[in-house]
Design a protein around this motif. Structure first.
Motif, PDB file in Angstrom:
ATOM      1  N   GLY A 143       0.759  -1.297  -0.028  1.00 33.99           N
ATOM      2  CA  GLY A 143      -0.042   0.068   0.049  1.00 33.99           C
ATOM      3  C   GLY A 143       0.783   1.189   0.149  1.00 33.99           C
ATOM      4  O   GLY A 143       0.335   2.233   0.014  1.00 33.99           O
ATOM      5  N   HIS A 144       2.185   1.136  -0.136  1.00 35.02           N
ATOM      6  CA  HIS A 144       3.096   2.530  -0.047  1.00 35.02           C
ATOM      7  C   HIS A 144       4.121   2.668  -1.182  1.00 35.02           C
ATOM      8  O   HIS A 144       4.995   3.389  -1.064  1.00 35.02           O
ATOM      9  N   GLY A 145       3.698   1.838  -2.307  1.00 23.78           N
ATOM     10  CA  GLY A 145       4.540   2.174  -3.390  1.00 23.78           C
ATOM     11  C   GLY A 145       5.791   1.596  -3.173  1.00 23.78           C
ATOM     12  O   GLY A 145       6.275   0.463  -1.858  1.00 23.78           O
ATOM     13  N   THR A 146       6.819   1.565  -4.417  1.00 28.35           N
ATOM     14  CA  THR A 146       8.154   1.054  -3.917  1.00 28.35           C
ATOM     15  C   THR A 146       9.235   1.696  -4.713  1.00 28.35           C
ATOM     16  O   THR A 146       8.894   2.590  -5.458  1.00 28.35           O
ATOM     17  N   ALA A 147      10.516   1.820  -3.973  1.00 27.37           N
ATOM     18  CA  ALA A 147      11.700   2.429  -4.376  1.00 27.37           C
ATOM     19  C   ALA A 147      12.765   1.699  -4.433  1.00 27.37           C
ATOM     20  O   ALA A 147      13.127   0.862  -3.837  1.00 27.37           O
ATOM     21  N   LEU A 148      13.307   1.440  -5.708  1.00 31.19           N
ATOM     22  CA  LEU A 148      14.306   1.130  -6.078  1.00 31.19           C
ATOM     23  C   LEU A 148      15.536   1.595  -6.630  1.00 31.19           C
ATOM     24  O   LEU A 148      15.447   2.706  -7.354  1.00 31.19           O
ATOM     25  N   ALA A 149      16.891   1.148  -6.093  1.00 26.97           N
ATOM     26  CA  ALA A 149      17.880   1.949  -6.344  1.00 26.97           C
ATOM     27  C   ALA A 149      18.984   1.135  -7.095  1.00 26.97           C
ATOM     28  O   ALA A 149      19.281  -0.070  -5.997  1.00 26.97           O
ATOM     29  N   ALA A 150      19.560   1.344  -7.947  1.00 24.81           N
ATOM     30  CA  ALA A 150      20.738   0.646  -8.382  1.00 24.81           C
ATOM     31  C   ALA A 150      21.898   1.416  -8.579  1.00 24.81           C
ATOM     32  O   ALA A 150      22.005   2.408  -9.218  1.00 24.81           O
ATOM     33  N   ARG A 151      22.987   1.058  -7.660  1.00 25.59           N
ATOM     34  CA  ARG A 151      24.310   1.987  -7.742  1.00 25.59           C
ATOM     35  C   ARG A 151      25.374   1.024  -8.058  1.00 25.59           C
ATOM     36  O   ARG A 151      25.638   0.212  -7.548  1.00 25.59           O
ATOM     37  N   LEU A 152      26.330   2.165  -9.088  1.00 27.47           N
ATOM     38  CA  LEU A 152      27.366   1.201  -9.503  1.00 27.47           C
ATOM     39  C   LEU A 152      28.567   2.300  -9.515  1.00 27.47           C
ATOM     40  O   LEU A 152      28.414   3.345  -9.343  1.00 27.47           O
ATOM     41  N   PRO A 153      29.820   1.631  -9.182  1.00 23.67           N
ATOM     42  CA  PRO A 153      31.000   2.386  -9.223  1.00 23.67           C
ATOM     43  C   PRO A 153      31.388   2.889 -10.581  1.00 23.67           C
ATOM     44  O   PRO A 153      31.101   2.014 -11.469  1.00 23.67           O
TER      45      PRO A 153
END
Length: 406
Positions: free
Chosen positions: A383-393
Motif C-alpha cells: 500500500g505504500h509504493g516501491t523505491a528501487l535504487a541501483a548504484r554502480l561505481p
C-alpha cells in the motif's frame, strides 16, 4: 622381499645389447687366448666359457628374470658359478668380472648388489693372484677400480631415472591439473554465460513479450466498444514487437542495446519513460541530477536493463499511476532510482522464481548490478509504493569486463 614386484630400473635396449656384446666378447677372448696360446687346459677353458655364455644367454630370454628379484638372483648365481670355474681355469676370466658388476648392481637390491660386487671383486683379485703365483696391491687396483666405476655408473643412472620419473609424474599431474582447471574454467564460463543470457532474455525479450501481451489484452477489452482504441493498442503491440525483434537481432550479434545507439544513457532512459507512458496506463517521468560523465558500456547496459525491468514490473504488477526514473551522477558512483506509487509489496515475502509465473526480475537485476561491483536496494511496503535504487561505481572490477558487451 617381494620376489614378483617389478622393482628393476628399466634400461634402454642399446645399453642392454652393449652389455650382452661385452660379456660375449670377453668370454670369447678368454677362449681364443687359451686356444691360441696352446695351453694344456684350452679345452676346459673353452668349455667353461661356452657354458658361461649359454647360462648367460638364458637370462635375457626368460621374462621372469626381468620381473622377479629371486629369479634374477638365481640366474646371477648360476652365471657367477660358471664364471668362477672359468676364473679357476684361466686368468683371462678376471675381465668378465666387470660386466658382472653391472648385472649385480642392476638386478639385485642395493645392499645385496654391493655385497655381490664386493665378493666378485675379491674372487677376481684372488683368482688372478693364484694364476700369477704371487700377490701385490697393484693386482687389486684393476678389479676395485672397475667395481667403483660400475657402482658410480649404475647408481648415477638409477638416480637420474628416479628424477626423470618424478619429473614425468609431475608433468602428468600438472597436465591433469591444467586440464581440470581448463574444464572448471570452461564450466564456470558456461554458467556465467548462461546467467548472462538469462538476464538479457528476461530484461529484453521476456519483458517485451509481456508488454505485447498486456497491449493485446487491452485491445481485446475495448474492441467491441471503441475500435479506434483497439487499433491504437494493436499498433503499440506491433511497435513493441518491432523493438524486441531489433533487440533480439542485436542480442544475437552481441552488440549494445539499440536503445543506446546514437544517444546517451540519459537519452535512452528518457525515451524508455516516454515509450512506457505511451504503451501502458502509467505516467513515467525521467529526471537527471548531477554532472553527466562518460560511462563504460557495461554500466550503461546494466542501468538501462534495471530501469527496463523495473518499469515492466510496475506496469504488470504495481497498479501504479506514476513512476519516476532518476539518473544520478554522484562523483565516483552513478545510480538509477525508480519510484512508483503502486500497491507495493513485502520484499521479505517474495515468491520463488518459477518458469510459469516468472519472478526472475529482481534476482536478475541484483545479479547484474553485483557483477559490476554495485548494490541494489529495494524499499517497499504493501500500500505504500516501491523505491528501487541501483548504484554502480564508475570504475568496474576488471573481471566484469566481459559484461560490457551483452
Amino acid at each position: 622381499m617381494n620376489s614378483t614386484a617389478p622393482a628393476l630400473t628399466p634400461t634402454t635396449r642399446s645399453l642392454a645389447w652393449c652389455l650382452h656384446v661385452l660379456v660375449v666378447a670377453l668370454l670369447a677372448l678368454a677362449a681364443v687366448r687359451a686356444v691360441a696360446g696352446h695351453q694344456s687346459d684350452a679345452g676346459p677353458v673353452t668349455a667353461a666359457a661356452a657354458a658361461c655364455a649359454v647360462v648367460y644367454a638364458v637370462g635375457p630370454v626368460l621374462p621372469r628374470v626381468r620381473r622377479s628379484r629371486r629369479a634374477a638372483a638365481l640366474w646371477l648365481a648360476a652365471v657367477g658359478a660358471c664364471w668362477l670355474v672359468l676364473l679357476a681355469l684361466s686368468a683371462d676370466g678376471v675381465w668378465v668380472a666387470f660386466p658382472l658388476y653391472f648385472l649385480q648392481l642392476h638386478l639385485l637390491p642395493r645392499r645385496a648388489g654391493l655385497a655381490a660386487v664386493a665378493a666378485t671383486t675379491a674372487a677376481a683379485v684372488a683368482g688372478f693372484a693364484v694364476h700369477q703365483g704371487s700377490f701385490s696391491p697393484a693386482m687389486a687396483i684393476g678389479p676395485a677400480l672397475g667395481a667403483a666405476v660400475a657402482v658410480a655408473v649404475v647408481w648415477g643412472y638409477q638416480a637420474l631415472y628416479r628424477e626423470s620419473e618424478q619429473r614425468r609424474r609431475l608433468i602428468e599431474e600438472l597436465t591433469a591439473t591444467r586440464a581440470d582447471l581448463a574444464a572448471a574454467q570452461h564450466a564456470a564460463g558456461v554458467l556465467a554465460e548462461r546467467e548472462r543470457l538469462a538476464r538479457e532474455i528476461h530484461d529484453t525479450l521476456a519483458q517485451g513479450l509481456s508488454s505485447i501481451q498486456l497491449l493485446l489484452r487491452a485491445a481485446e477489452r475495448v474492441l467491441p466498444r471503441t475500435p479506434e482504441n483497439a487499433a491504437r493498442y494493436v499498433h503499440q503491440a506491433r511497435q513493441a514487437a518491432v523493438d524486441n525483434l531489433a533487440e533480439a537481432r542485436r542480442f544475437v550479434a552481441a552488440l549494445a542495446p539499440p536503445a543506446l545507439e546514437g544517444t546517451t544513457l540519459a537519452g535512452a532512459l528518457e525515451r524508455l519513460c516516454a515509450t512506457t507512458s505511451t504503451r501502458h496506463r502509467l505516467t513515467a517521468r525521467f529526471h537527471l541530477t548531477g554532472e553527466p560523465v562518460p560511462l563504460a558500456t557495461a554500466h550503461e547496459v546494466a542501468l538501462l536493463r534495471v530501469a527496463q525491468s523495473a518499469l515492466a514490473n510496475i506496469a504488470r504488477h504495481a497498479e501504479a499511476a506514476t513512476a519516476d526514473v532518476t539518473l544520478r551522477y554522484l562523483g565516483d558512483h552513478v545510480a538509477v532510482h525508480v519510484v512508483d506509487d503502486g500497491r507495493g509489496f513485502d520484499p521479505a515475502r517474495l515468491p520463488a522464481p518459477d518458469p510459469e509465473t516468472g519472478g526472475f526480475g529482481l534476482a536478475a537485476m541484483r545479479a547484474r548490478v553485483h557483477a559490476l561491483g554495485g548494490t541494489l536496494t529495494i524499499e517497499s511496503a504493501p500500500g505504500h509504493g516501491t523505491a528501487l535504487a541501483a548504484r554502480l561505481p564508475l570504475t568496474p572490477p576488471a573481471e566484469t569486463e566481459p559484461e560490457a558487451r551483452p
